[in-house]
Scaffold this active site. Structure first.
Site, PDB file in Angstrom:
ATOM      1  N   ASP A  22       0.822  -1.212   0.000  1.00  0.00           N
ATOM      2  CA  ASP A  22       0.000   0.000   0.000  1.00  0.00           C
ATOM      3  C   ASP A  22       0.861   1.269   0.000  1.00  0.00           C
ATOM      4  OD1 ASP A  22      -2.299   1.473   0.054  1.00  0.00           O
ATOM      5  OD2 ASP A  22      -2.790   1.076   2.142  1.00  0.00           O
ATOM      6  N   GLY A  25       0.097   5.344  -4.397  1.00  0.00           N
ATOM      7  CA  GLY A  25      -0.546   6.589  -4.812  1.00  0.00           C
ATOM      8  C   GLY A  25       0.011   7.785  -4.050  1.00  0.00           C
ATOM      9  N   ARG A  26       0.122   7.614  -2.719  1.00  0.00           N
ATOM     10  CA  ARG A  26       0.628   8.724  -1.896  1.00  0.00           C
ATOM     11  C   ARG A  26       2.108   8.991  -2.168  1.00  0.00           C
ATOM     12  NH1 ARG A  26      -1.601   6.172   3.347  1.00  0.00           N
ATOM     13  NH2 ARG A  26      -1.962   4.510   1.839  1.00  0.00           N
ATOM     14  N   HIS A  39       2.749   3.148  -8.936  1.00  0.00           N
ATOM     15  CA  HIS A  39       2.628   1.700  -9.135  1.00  0.00           C
ATOM     16  C   HIS A  39       3.861   1.132  -9.852  1.00  0.00           C
ATOM     17  CE1 HIS A  39      -1.316   1.797  -7.480  1.00  0.00           C
ATOM     18  NE2 HIS A  39      -1.886   2.433  -8.495  1.00  0.00           N
ATOM     19  N   SER A  67      -7.218  -5.831  -6.168  1.00  0.00           N
ATOM     20  CA  SER A  67      -8.330  -6.443  -5.433  1.00  0.00           C
ATOM     21  C   SER A  67      -9.597  -6.428  -6.289  1.00  0.00           C
ATOM     22  CB  SER A  67      -8.583  -5.683  -4.131  1.00  0.00           C
ATOM     23  OG  SER A  67      -9.257  -4.469  -4.401  1.00  0.00           O
ATOM     24  N   GLU A  69     -12.114  -5.054  -5.588  1.00  0.00           N
ATOM     25  CA  GLU A  69     -12.689  -3.706  -5.459  1.00  0.00           C
ATOM     26  C   GLU A  69     -11.943  -2.671  -6.310  1.00  0.00           C
ATOM     27  OE1 GLU A  69     -12.127  -5.740  -2.658  1.00  0.00           O
ATOM     28  OE2 GLU A  69     -14.247  -6.269  -2.823  1.00  0.00           O
ATOM     29  N   ARG A  73     -11.604   1.902  -9.466  1.00  0.00           N
ATOM     30  CA  ARG A  73     -10.679   3.035  -9.641  1.00  0.00           C
ATOM     31  C   ARG A  73     -10.818   3.603 -11.057  1.00  0.00           C
ATOM     32  NH1 ARG A  73      -5.275   2.351  -6.020  1.00  0.00           N
ATOM     33  NH2 ARG A  73      -6.345   1.614  -4.181  1.00  0.00           N
ATOM     34  N   LEU A 133      11.154 -20.319  -4.491  1.00  0.00           N
ATOM     35  CA  LEU A 133      10.159 -19.400  -3.909  1.00  0.00           C
ATOM     36  C   LEU A 133       8.873 -19.509  -4.720  1.00  0.00           C
ATOM     37  CD1 LEU A 133       9.353 -16.853  -2.126  1.00  0.00           C
ATOM     38  CD2 LEU A 133      10.139 -15.481  -4.049  1.00  0.00           C
ATOM     39  N   SER A 194      -8.549  -5.199   4.503  1.00  0.00           N
ATOM     40  CA  SER A 194      -8.892  -4.908   3.104  1.00  0.00           C
ATOM     41  C   SER A 194      -9.215  -6.150   2.262  1.00  0.00           C
ATOM     42  CB  SER A 194      -7.772  -4.102   2.430  1.00  0.00           C
ATOM     43  OG  SER A 194      -7.610  -2.870   3.065  1.00  0.00           O
TER      44      SER A 194
END
Ligand code: FPP
Length: 248
Positions: A22, A25-26, A39, A67, A69, A73, A133, A194
């Site tokens: 997260d 954007g900021r 991003h 997500s 959701e 955007r 991995l 979230s």
């Protein structure tokens, strides 16, 4: 990480780390850049963290990239994130595979553009023999959606109510065969789940940092692993040594 920082204690490493990446954007806003630049910087950082996982010996890494959701955007951002997934597969898959990374996808593939669905399936197939991995890319993923899909699938299979146990249920989730996350990291300081791995996170340890994802470097990752190594995981029980102290 400085030259003198020792690697994390291999005996206390989480087998499975999951990350809510997260703050992209900021991070961009702070620099006067478009959100997509955040991003892209987040994707660069992801490469570094994947490399650190391979180096430290983490077995499973799950990343929350998009997500269920996130479709809400702006179209430009949604398209940009779809593009990033495509670019990662086109440009990074060889390097990932050379590092021994096995790619898996968790989420609803059928809602992605068909050419991208195929790319994801091909990438999963191409890397399925790798074992250093396992990288689970949660893309068009939602925890509630996953649970509903699992219930529908179980009902279609005719699973009887008395046969539903946590073990049976887990076999119907996208994460089948993957151990629950030991450690969930969330960057940018938000204190919420979230809709991420809501079933699997039942006993995960959380590490939340105010750092925005593009700045969450190897040092920070190391710190998160050290913090995890010092956690006392009781899974709702108590330690026998504490019991003895109380009843001496
Ligand atoms: C949340 O930050 C981040 C996302 C919704 C996308 C995360 C994606 C990447 C880091 C790219 C890697 C992707 C792939 C497919 C490998 P935000 O945009 O909500 O940040 P904000 O809260 O500061 O606005």
């Amino acid at each position: 990480m400085s030259q003198t920082t020792p690697p994390p204690d291999a005996n206390k490493l989480p087998a499975h780390v999951a990350i809510i990446m997260d703050g992209n954007g900021r991070w961009a806003l702070k620099r006067g850049l478009p959100r997509l630049a955040g991003h892209r910087a987040g994707t660069e950082n992801l490469r570094r963290v994947i490399r650190a996982c391979v180096e430290f010996g983490i077995q499973y890494l799950t990343i929350y990239a998009f997500s269920t959701e996130n479709w809400g955007r702006p179209r430009e951002e949604v398209n940009g994130l779809l593009r990033i997934l495509e670019d990662v597969i086109d440009k990074e898959l060889k390097e990932l595979s050379d590092q021994g990374v096995r790619l898996r996808h968790i989420g609803r593939l059928d809602q992605l553009p068909s050419h991208l669905q195929q790319k994801v399936l091909d990438a999963v197939e191409l890397t399925k023999g790798n074992s250093r991995l396992t990288l689970n890319v949660a893309f068009n993923y939602g925890g509630r959606d996953e649970i509903i899909q699992a219930v529908q699938h179980m009902m279609r299979d005719g699973v009887q109510p008395d046969d539903v146990s946590p073990e049976t249920f887990s076999r119907y989730l996208y994460t089948v065969g993957i151990p629950d996350p030991d450690l969930i990291i969330r960057t940018s300081g938000e204190l919420r789940i979230s809709n991420f791995l809501i079933w699997q996170a039942a006993y995960s340890e959380w590490y939340v940092t105010p750092t925005y994802w593009p700045d969450f470097d190897k040092d920070e990752f190391h710190k998160a692993l050290e913090t995890f190594a010092n956690r006392d995981r009781r899974y709702g029980k108590i330690n026998s040594s504490d019991y003895e102290k109380n009843h001496a």
